[in-house]
Design a protein around this motif. Structure first.
Motif, mmCIF file in Angstrom:
data_model
loop_
_atom_site.group_PDB
_atom_site.id
_atom_site.type_symbol
_atom_site.label_atom_id
_atom_site.label_comp_id
_atom_site.label_asym_id
_atom_site.label_seq_id
_atom_site.Cartn_x
_atom_site.Cartn_y
_atom_site.Cartn_z
ATOM 1 N N GLY A 41 -8.010 5.740 10.659
ATOM 2 C CA GLY A 41 -7.878 4.736 9.588
ATOM 3 C C GLY A 41 -8.659 3.499 9.966
ATOM 4 O O GLY A 41 -9.019 3.322 11.130
ATOM 5 N N MET B 30 -4.167 6.359 8.184
ATOM 6 C CA MET B 30 -3.371 5.160 7.903
ATOM 7 C C MET B 30 -4.194 4.134 7.129
ATOM 8 O O MET B 30 -5.408 4.068 7.255
ATOM 9 C CB MET B 30 -2.878 4.524 9.210
ATOM 10 C CG MET B 30 -1.921 5.420 9.978
ATOM 11 S SD MET B 30 -1.262 4.596 11.451
ATOM 12 C CE MET B 30 -0.217 3.337 10.694
ATOM 13 N N SER B 31 -3.478 3.343 6.350
ATOM 14 C CA SER B 31 -4.101 2.212 5.666
ATOM 15 C C SER B 31 -3.022 1.175 5.462
ATOM 16 O O SER B 31 -1.897 1.523 5.063
ATOM 17 C CB SER B 31 -4.663 2.676 4.318
ATOM 18 O OG SER B 31 -5.088 1.565 3.567
ATOM 19 N N ASN B 32 -3.321 -0.080 5.798
ATOM 20 C CA ASN B 32 -2.349 -1.159 5.571
ATOM 21 C C ASN B 32 -0.962 -0.889 6.134
ATOM 22 O O ASN B 32 0.038 -1.172 5.479
ATOM 23 C CB ASN B 32 -2.184 -1.381 4.069
ATOM 24 C CG ASN B 32 -3.107 -2.466 3.607
ATOM 25 O OD1 ASN B 32 -3.344 -3.437 4.348
ATOM 26 N ND2 ASN B 32 -3.654 -2.303 2.426
ATOM 27 N N LEU C 247 -11.453 4.969 1.665
ATOM 28 C CA LEU C 247 -10.931 4.037 2.668
ATOM 29 C C LEU C 247 -11.999 3.645 3.684
ATOM 30 O O LEU C 247 -11.820 2.722 4.468
ATOM 31 C CB LEU C 247 -9.775 4.684 3.446
ATOM 32 C CG LEU C 247 -8.429 4.758 2.771
ATOM 33 C CD1 LEU C 247 -7.460 5.519 3.663
ATOM 34 C CD2 LEU C 247 -7.904 3.369 2.486
ATOM 35 N N CYS D 245 -5.318 -1.204 10.618
ATOM 36 C CA CYS D 245 -4.383 -0.499 9.722
ATOM 37 C C CYS D 245 -3.057 -0.161 10.407
ATOM 38 O O CYS D 245 -2.125 0.293 9.764
ATOM 39 C CB CYS D 245 -5.026 0.763 9.153
ATOM 40 S SG CYS D 245 -5.280 2.056 10.372
ATOM 41 N N LYS E 25 -2.792 1.597 13.708
ATOM 42 C CA LYS E 25 -2.810 2.782 14.590
ATOM 43 C C LYS E 25 -2.237 2.465 15.971
ATOM 44 O O LYS E 25 -1.377 3.185 16.483
ATOM 45 C CB LYS E 25 -4.256 3.305 14.748
ATOM 46 C CG LYS E 25 -4.936 3.666 13.447
ATOM 47 C CD LYS E 25 -6.353 4.174 13.669
ATOM 48 C CE LYS E 25 -7.329 3.161 14.253
ATOM 49 N NZ LYS E 25 -7.623 2.008 13.372
#
Ligand code: ADP
Ligand code: MG
Length: 276
Positions: free
Chosen positions: A39, A218-220, A241, A43, A45
């Motif tokens: 990601g 993952m994002s945000n 993304l 984000c 991680k």
């Protein structure tokens, strides 16, 4: 048997931060898995991975809501030093992890701190040297080694605590492509031959996706896409993304030559099998 890793609605806000670094994470990781976490930068991680070995909440302070259990026990109730015998953690930059004058001493360091008997320490050092294939480096000073060799030593030094789960935070980011590939092949070997669960944060998906059994994107602060790598990385949202999806997968997706129900390829070999 207890589930190796189980997160339920896990949210963490660093002290002083206004918004959570990870939020509402629900995740189970089972035996035999090789999980890649990817990601965009920021984000969450690293934050997610700090939860596996208790660095969050014991070392990085803040507000942790929800639950994380490792082998059935809440990490809140265990010390980081206990958890390090279940979850090994390898950082991005091995130089910060290596402290001793030579590789053998480096590997003995963690089991010595556990207060184990001399014979047991020696046996664990030998086993880690064997597992990682660094017999020829045992007398070298860590600072004399190449980046790839240092990363192997960092992995071996964590293995002396006999963890069943190995978490690595972008371990190949400072390595050239050949050394990076060697590290990833080593991780696959630890996964296959020694049954270790591997959790690998990585953005070079060309390199790592073919070895993984599951990809988490993952994002945000949230896991937005997850699944078998060929499926997860085919998702249009993942491309939007800005995650570096494998070039061969992108090419075949664009060409539209893959039949319905068939997976997109992750490697040139898989691509050839689709074409013939
Ligand atoms: N020790 C820390 N203290 C406060 N905020 C942090 C800390 N570490 C990370 N953050 C913040 O948490 C968010 C997620 O960061 P991180 O987990 O490092 O993301 P990634 O590893 O995906 O780049 C970011 O907004 C970052 O600024
Ligand atoms: Mg990070």
């Amino acid at each position: 048997m207890a589930i190796p890793v189980e997160m339920k609605d896990l949210t963490f806000v660093y002290r002083g931060a206004r918004k959570p670094a990870i939020k509402n994470i629900n995740l189970r990781i089972m035996n035999g898995e090789f999980v890649v976490v990817t990601g965009p930068t920021g984000c969450g991680k690293t934050t997610l991975c700090r939860c596996f070995n208790g660095l969050i909440p014991h070392f990085h302070h803040g507000k942790m809501i929800g639950q994380i259990k490792v082998n059935g026990v809440e990490t809140r109730e265990r010390k980081v030093s206990d958890l390090s015998q279940t979850v090994g953690f390898v950082f991005q930059d091995p130089e910060n992890q290596l402290v001793a004058l030579n590789v053998e001493r480096e590997l003995a360091f963690a089991p010595e701190n556990l207060g184990l008997p001399r014979e047991e320490i020696k046996a664990r050092v030998e086993e880690a040297i064997e597992m990682v294939g660094i017999d020829h480096l045992r007398s070298n000073a860590p600072y004399e080694l190449s980046g790839g060799e240092q990363q192997r030593v960092a992995i071996a030094s964590v293995l002396t605590l006999k963890p069943s789960i190995l978490v690595l935070d972008e371990p190949t980011s400072n390595l050239d492509p050949v050394s990076a590939k060697k590290v990833v092949i080593l991780l696959k070997q630890l996964n296959k031959e020694y049954g270790m669960i591997i959790i690998l944060i990585e953005h070079r998906l060309d390199l790592v996706a073919p070895y993984s059994s599951r990809v988490l994107v993952m994002s945000n602060g949230e896991i937005v896409v997850e699944g078998e790598p060929r499926k997860a990385l085919s998702n249009d949202y993942v491309e939007k993304l800005g995650v570096g999806i494998p070039r061969i997968l992108k090419l075949f997706k664009g060409l539209g030559v893959v039949r319905d129900g068939q997976n997109l390829p992750l490697t040139p070999d898989e691509a050839i099998r689709i074409l013939i």
